[in-house]
Design a protein around this motif. Structure first.
Motif: not given
Length: 744
Positions: A575-588
């Motif tokens: 019932d808790v949302l644990v996320i692994e920081s914020g990853e980034i998607e490359l533009p290409t």
């Protein structure tokens, strides 16, 4: 009318004559080719001096000034000595000035273009001054003089070696470059030059020299620095897909002429021999004519590719197993030995990434360089142990041509968080913590929005929710706390050192006087009140928080590497949302990248910061140390948007969270909140457990044990910040909660 005649050892088929106006005077300019025959060139110069006001000698070996030494070419000297009535020149003085100006111009106009480039000089002695100018931007210089002059299998790799070689030059017989290149091409040794061309980013030489070493597509994508490029030469470069040609010879007339011809025209206009014209005189004429190098794009599309490197390392023994052919059932005592030995392995290139293209048109490519130490091994050694491996990695990166290097995972935590490495490395260093902080909060905000458990009033300046930052005095933690204090009602900054926490709290209140900030070294009792928690510690396996005491529906952003919350802990609270920081998607779609434990085309934010800085041409020390500036967090976020970086789908220990996954967490959280009493009373939470396979199964409520009463916490109220009369601020709030310390 002034008459200038250029005698060249080149082909007579390209001879021409034209009239023009130059420096306020009328000129007739004529070219006479000697077809590689020095005797014919000597005779042409002897006879034509009677018809000319100045004579230029081109396409021959020139005299060189290397260091403090002047190297005289005997054949050029013989040809020039035959002219006694009028000024005669090879254009050496003007060429030297224009070469240096060309380097400065390109470096400025194209944004640090030559930084740490691999530059190959086909003749270092002829272009010594240009080499000195380029050495201000890169140490990756190599010179093919010994190969072309003596058939040596080795290149020179520094200005010092070139100067030593020039001292012994008189012991080696002079050979006309074209004839010598033709003979060298028939030998195996010439492959050394061709291979060096393929490895280099920039090649410096005459058109004939470059033409002679072009083989197997080794000029594709290269930058060439040369002179007097006509249509024929440009067509050759187009065929070989050359990226950029820097022509140091200005095109002052309808027809392309060499620097020696322009110099002869200047001497004729001044009625002076070259020995009486100073560099200052030439500089004045260059400025008067506004002479600039020509930047030619043979393919019609200029690609300004910047290069980066990034350090990665195994986070645990499991990562080592993936990288080495070790059996899955390898006993732990053997893996312990392997883990220890891996820490002593030299850095190595893990993979090369390419095809990273920004919407702005900028491109980047780079290398992931692996060091062998796990966090456990790094912590078991002194910081200097890790520093040396990172500096070794920086040396490898420099040799590859990387213009900036980022530190990943635990390498940016050890010691002083990158300060020593940045000071001792020869290329700029960044830890990536600015984008890591930005990505973490970006992801957390997106997660809270998708969960919808916190209602935001559009008219309110702040989110009506409570947040906590664990590891708040660290680099990412401190800047996260600053940003959260601006956006949320209340922020708890948690860590191990109360003095540092209070200093951070006071600093936050100076920037945000209306913030409510609480310092705590024993924060478990506050977990049940938090709507968002950011963990950014260097615990490396230590228990950071008791997840059973966390409020149902809380969003926990785990920025630490290794993770502060292992899968076994996360599984306790569905019932808790644990996320692994914020990853980034490359533009290409990136090419050549091996797995780093993330979905395809998704990278860690710290790596994204390194790439964004490369795309922007910001080859500088951007983020180091533990005091990350929130201005830089905002700046790197904006630069990331500019270059097409996007927040990747938020993910947890089991992978990407779908909308259905998040809806399930929300549903469980709402049910759990019906019986939730908060961790301050000592109760623990258990998420409702469904009985399969019924969709709406009755929920068994775990009996809640009555917690023993705790002694009230000692609270210290921070003194109010004095308020300026001119700008009255809202009342600030700051508290210190001191309890028994726990590991954080």
């Amino acid at each position: 009318m002034k008459k200038v005649i250029t005698v060249t050892l080149g082909s007579s088929k390209k001879d021409f004559e034209f009239k023009t106006r130059f420096l306020g005077q009328e000129f007739s300019v004529q070219r006479l080719g000697a077809d590689r025959d020095s005797s014919k060139a000597w005779e042409l110069m002897r006879r034509q001096q009677a018809n000319a006001d100045a004579i230029a000698l081109s396409d021959t070996v020139d005299h060189y000034h290397v260091g403090l030494r002047t190297v005289v070419n005997k054949e050029s000297q013989r040809l020039m000595q035959v002219v006694t009535r009028v000024p005669v020149t090879t254009g050496a003085s003007l060429r030297r000035l224009l070469q240096v100006r060309a380097v400065r111009h390109v470096q400025k106009e194209l944004g640090h273009y030559f930084n740490n480039n691999l530059v190959l000089f086909l003749s270092g002695m002829r272009n010594y001054d240009m080499a000195v100018a380029l050495s201000e931007y890169t140490r990756n210089l190599s010179f093919a003089d010994p190969v072309f002059h003596a058939g040596s299998p080795l290149l020179l790799t520094s200005l010092e070696q070139l100067e030593i070689y020039a001292k012994g030059k008189e012991l080696i017989p002079d050979i006309v470059p074209g004839e010598f290149l033709k003979s060298v091409l028939k030998t195996v040794k010439n492959k050394i030059v061709a291979n060096a061309v393929a490895r280099s980013h920039v090649i410096v030489g005459t058109f004939r020299e470059i033409q002679a070493v072009a083989a197997g597509g080794n000029l594709e994508g290269k930058t060439l620095i040369t002179s007097a490029i006509d249509d024929e030469a440009l067509a050759f470069f187009t065929k070989h897909k050359v990226n950029l040609v820097v022509d140091v010879s200005p095109k002052l007339f309808d027809r392309v002429v060499g620097i020696s011809t322009i110099t002869a025209m200047i001497l004729a206009s001044m009625d002076k021999p070259e020995s009486e014209v100073s560099d200052h005189d030439f500089e004045e004429i260059i400025n008067e004519l506004d002479i600039k190098p020509r930047l030619l794009h043979p393919t019609g599309h200029f690609r300004n590719i910047r290069r980066f490197a990034f350090v990665v390392h195994p986070l645990s023994q499991e990562y080592i197993k993936k990288g080495f052919p070790l059996p899955k059932g390898t006993p732990k005592f053997i893996m312990d030995k392997v883990e220890t030995l891996a820490a002593y392995m030299p850095p190595m290139v893990y993979c090369k990434m390419s095809n990273i293209v920004s919407p702005s048109g900028a491109e980047a490519e780079g290398w992931l360089i692996s060091v062998g130490g796990t966090p456990k091994e790094m912590l078991s050694h002194s910081p200097e142990f890790t520093y040396r491996r990172l500096l070794h990695a920086a040396k490898i990166a420099e040799g590859l041509g990387a213009q900036i290097m980022g530190l990943g995972a635990f390498t940016k935590v050890v010691g002083d968080a990158g300060i020593t490495v940045a000071r001792r490395a020869s290329i700029p260093i960044t830890t990536g913590n600015s984008y890591s902080a930005s990505g973490a909060l970006w992801a957390a905000a997106d997660a809270m929005r998708r969960m919808g458990l916190v209602k935001v009033d559009k008219d309110s300046k702040k989110v009506p929710a409570k947040t906590m930052v664990i590891g708040a005095t660290g680099s990412i933690g401190s800047v996260s706390a600053r940003l959260l204090a601006m956006a949320f009602d209340e922020v708890v900054i948690a860590g191990r050192d109360m003095k540092k926490l209070n200093e951070l709290r006071d600093s936050i209140l100076q920037d945000t006087p209306d913030a409510k900030v609480i310092s705590s070294t024993d924060y478990d009792s506050l977990l049940g009140e938090m709507d968002m928690i950011v963990t950014s510690t260097s615990g490396a396996g230590k228990k950071i928080l008791d997840i059973t005491r966390v409020k149902p529906g809380c969003v926990i952003t785990d920025v630490a590497r290794p993770l502060d919350l292992p899968p076994s802990e996360v599984a306790k609270r569905p019932d808790v949302l644990v996320i692994e920081s914020g990853e980034i998607e490359l533009p290409t779609p990136v090419k050549g990248m091996k797995s780093i434990g993330l979905p395809k085309n998704v990278i860690y934010a710290c790596l994204a910061e390194t790439i964004v800085l490369a795309l922007e041409g910001r080859f500088e020390v951007f983020t180091i140390g533990r005091d990350t500036e929130w201005e830089k967090v905002k700046e790197i976020y904006k630069l990331g948007i500019k270059h097409g970086m996007k927040l990747a789908a938020i993910s947890g220990v089991k992978g990407v969270y779908t909308d259905e996954d998040i809806a399930k967490v929300v549903s469980l959280a709402k049910k759990a909140r019906l019986t939730w009493k908060g961790s301050s009373s000592g109760s623990t939470a258990k998420a409702p457990v469904k009985k399969a396979p019924v969709k709406k199964a009755p929920v068994k409520k775990a009996p809640v044990k009555k917690a023993a009463k705790k002694a009230p916490a000692k609270a210290v109220v921070a003194p109010k910040k004095p308020v300026s009369k001119q700008a009255p601020a809202k009342k600030s709030a700051g508290r210190t909660i001191v309890k028994k310390k726990t590991a954080a």
